[in-house]
Design a protein around this motif. Structure first.
Motif, short mmCIF file in Angstrom:
data_model
loop_
_atom_site.label_atom_id
_atom_site.label_comp_id
_atom_site.label_asym_id
_atom_site.label_seq_id
_atom_site.Cartn_x
_atom_site.Cartn_y
_atom_site.Cartn_z
N ASP A 1 8.50 -1.22 1.22
CA ASP A 1 8.11 -1.20 -0.20
C ASP A 1 6.69 -1.71 -0.39
OD1 ASP A 1 10.46 -0.07 -1.09
OD2 ASP A 1 11.39 -2.00 -1.59
N ALA A 2 6.31 -2.74 0.36
CA ALA A 2 4.95 -3.27 0.26
C ALA A 2 3.93 -2.23 0.72
CB ALA A 2 4.80 -4.54 1.09
N ILE A 3 4.28 -1.49 1.76
CA ILE A 3 3.39 -0.43 2.26
C ILE A 3 3.24 0.65 1.18
CG2 ILE A 3 3.12 1.39 3.99
CD1 ILE A 3 2.70 -1.39 5.17
N ARG A 4 4.37 1.10 0.61
CA ARG A 4 4.31 2.12 -0.44
C ARG A 4 3.46 1.65 -1.62
NH1 ARG A 4 9.78 2.38 0.98
NH2 ARG A 4 10.31 4.32 2.02
N HIS A 5 3.62 0.40 -2.01
CA HIS A 5 2.86 -0.17 -3.12
C HIS A 5 1.36 -0.12 -2.81
CE1 HIS A 5 2.19 -2.71 -6.62
NE2 HIS A 5 1.44 -3.49 -5.86
N LYS A 6 0.97 -0.46 -1.61
CA LYS A 6 -0.44 -0.44 -1.23
C LYS A 6 -1.00 0.98 -1.23
CE LYS A 6 -0.53 -4.79 1.26
NZ LYS A 6 -0.93 -5.46 0.05
N VAL A 7 -0.18 1.94 -0.82
CA VAL A 7 -0.63 3.34 -0.84
C VAL A 7 -0.82 3.81 -2.28
CG1 VAL A 7 0.06 5.73 -0.32
CG2 VAL A 7 0.41 3.92 1.39
N ILE A 8 0.15 3.53 -3.14
CA ILE A 8 0.08 3.94 -4.55
C ILE A 8 -1.15 3.34 -5.23
CG2 ILE A 8 1.21 3.66 -6.80
CD1 ILE A 8 3.91 3.92 -5.24
N ASN A 9 -1.46 2.09 -4.89
CA ASN A 9 -2.60 1.41 -5.50
C ASN A 9 -3.92 1.68 -4.80
OD1 ASN A 9 -1.19 0.19 -7.62
ND2 ASN A 9 -0.43 -1.39 -6.24
N GLY A 10 -3.91 2.55 -3.80
CA GLY A 10 -5.13 2.92 -3.11
C GLY A 10 -5.68 1.85 -2.18
N LYS A 11 -4.86 0.90 -1.81
CA LYS A 11 -5.32 -0.18 -0.94
C LYS A 11 -5.10 0.13 0.54
CE LYS A 11 -4.81 -3.71 -4.42
NZ LYS A 11 -4.23 -4.99 -4.79
N LEU A 12 -4.30 1.15 0.81
CA LEU A 12 -4.00 1.53 2.18
C LEU A 12 -3.99 3.06 2.25
CD1 LEU A 12 -3.23 0.32 4.94
CD2 LEU A 12 -0.85 0.47 4.25
N ARG A 13 -4.69 3.59 3.23
CA ARG A 13 -4.78 5.04 3.39
C ARG A 13 -3.57 5.57 4.14
NH1 ARG A 13 -10.52 6.48 5.73
NH2 ARG A 13 -9.53 8.49 5.63
N ALA A 14 -3.14 6.76 3.74
CA ALA A 14 -2.01 7.41 4.40
C ALA A 14 -2.36 8.86 4.69
CB ALA A 14 -0.76 7.35 3.52
N VAL A 15 -1.74 9.41 5.72
CA VAL A 15 -1.85 10.82 6.05
C VAL A 15 -0.60 11.48 5.50
CG1 VAL A 15 -1.96 12.50 7.93
CG2 VAL A 15 -3.14 10.29 8.15
N ARG A 16 -0.77 12.48 4.68
CA ARG A 16 0.39 13.16 4.10
C ARG A 16 0.72 14.37 4.97
NH1 ARG A 16 1.21 10.36 -0.40
NH2 ARG A 16 -0.58 9.51 -1.48
N ALA A 17 1.82 14.26 5.69
CA ALA A 17 2.28 15.33 6.56
C ALA A 17 3.54 15.92 5.94
CB ALA A 17 2.56 14.79 7.96
N ASP A 18 3.40 17.10 5.37
CA ASP A 18 4.48 17.72 4.61
C ASP A 18 4.88 16.77 3.48
OD1 ASP A 18 4.49 20.02 6.20
OD2 ASP A 18 5.75 19.04 7.68
N ARG A 19 6.13 16.34 3.45
CA ARG A 19 6.57 15.43 2.40
C ARG A 19 6.50 13.97 2.83
NH1 ARG A 19 12.47 17.61 1.86
NH2 ARG A 19 12.45 15.86 3.25
N PHE A 20 6.08 13.75 4.05
CA PHE A 20 6.16 12.41 4.61
C PHE A 20 4.80 11.74 4.71
CE2 PHE A 20 9.54 15.03 6.43
CZ PHE A 20 10.65 14.31 6.00
N LEU A 21 4.82 10.43 4.61
CA LEU A 21 3.60 9.64 4.82
C LEU A 21 3.55 9.21 6.27
CD1 LEU A 21 3.59 7.23 1.74
CD2 LEU A 21 2.26 9.32 2.06
N ARG A 22 2.38 9.32 6.85
CA ARG A 22 2.12 8.80 8.19
C ARG A 22 0.90 7.90 8.08
NH1 ARG A 22 6.56 10.27 8.85
NH2 ARG A 22 7.30 11.92 10.20
N PHE A 23 0.79 6.96 8.98
CA PHE A 23 -0.28 5.98 8.93
C PHE A 23 -1.02 5.95 10.25
CE2 PHE A 23 2.83 4.97 5.81
CZ PHE A 23 2.08 4.65 4.71
N ASP A 24 -2.32 6.17 10.17
CA ASP A 24 -3.18 6.15 11.35
C ASP A 24 -3.36 4.70 11.78
OD1 ASP A 24 -5.35 6.22 13.16
OD2 ASP A 24 -6.26 7.93 12.12
N VAL A 25 -3.07 4.41 13.02
CA VAL A 25 -3.20 3.04 13.54
C VAL A 25 -4.62 2.52 13.31
CG1 VAL A 25 -3.13 1.64 15.65
CG2 VAL A 25 -1.36 3.33 15.23
N ARG A 26 -5.61 3.40 13.44
CA ARG A 26 -7.01 2.97 13.22
C ARG A 26 -7.22 2.50 11.78
NH1 ARG A 26 -10.03 7.93 16.31
NH2 ARG A 26 -9.08 7.58 18.33
N ASP A 27 -6.62 3.21 10.82
CA ASP A 27 -6.74 2.78 9.41
C ASP A 27 -6.04 1.45 9.19
OD1 ASP A 27 -8.23 5.00 8.64
OD2 ASP A 27 -6.46 6.16 8.07
#
Length: 83
Positions: free
Chosen positions: A47-73
């Protein structure tokens, strides 16, 4: 025996090689993590990760309907949030 006019060139090449090698060094394992994997990596809840993505504090890769996170980010986020 080095020639004085070659020293700057040799130094520049050495620095470029070191930089290139350094950029290839990554943590073992996959580069893209699921939200569960990102949560474990950052020691947070999903939930904390989702919150950070929604608020633009954490970048995500959108693969189809799923969120993926680049280790470098994730590593960039860690560095940016060090106290």
């Amino acid at each position: 025996m080095s020639t004085p006019h070659l020293d700057p060139l040799v130094s520049a090449i050495a620095e470029a090689v070191i930089e290139r090698i350094g950029s290839r060094v990554t943590a073992p394992g996959p580069r893209l993590l699921t939200i569960e994997g990102a949560a474990k990596y950052l020691s947070m809840t999903e939930d904390a990760i989702r919150h950070k993505v929604i608020n633009g504090k954490l970048r995500a890769v959108r693969a189809d309907r799923f969120l993926r996170f680049d280790v470098r980010d994730l590593d960039v986020w860690i560095e940016a949030n060090k106290g």
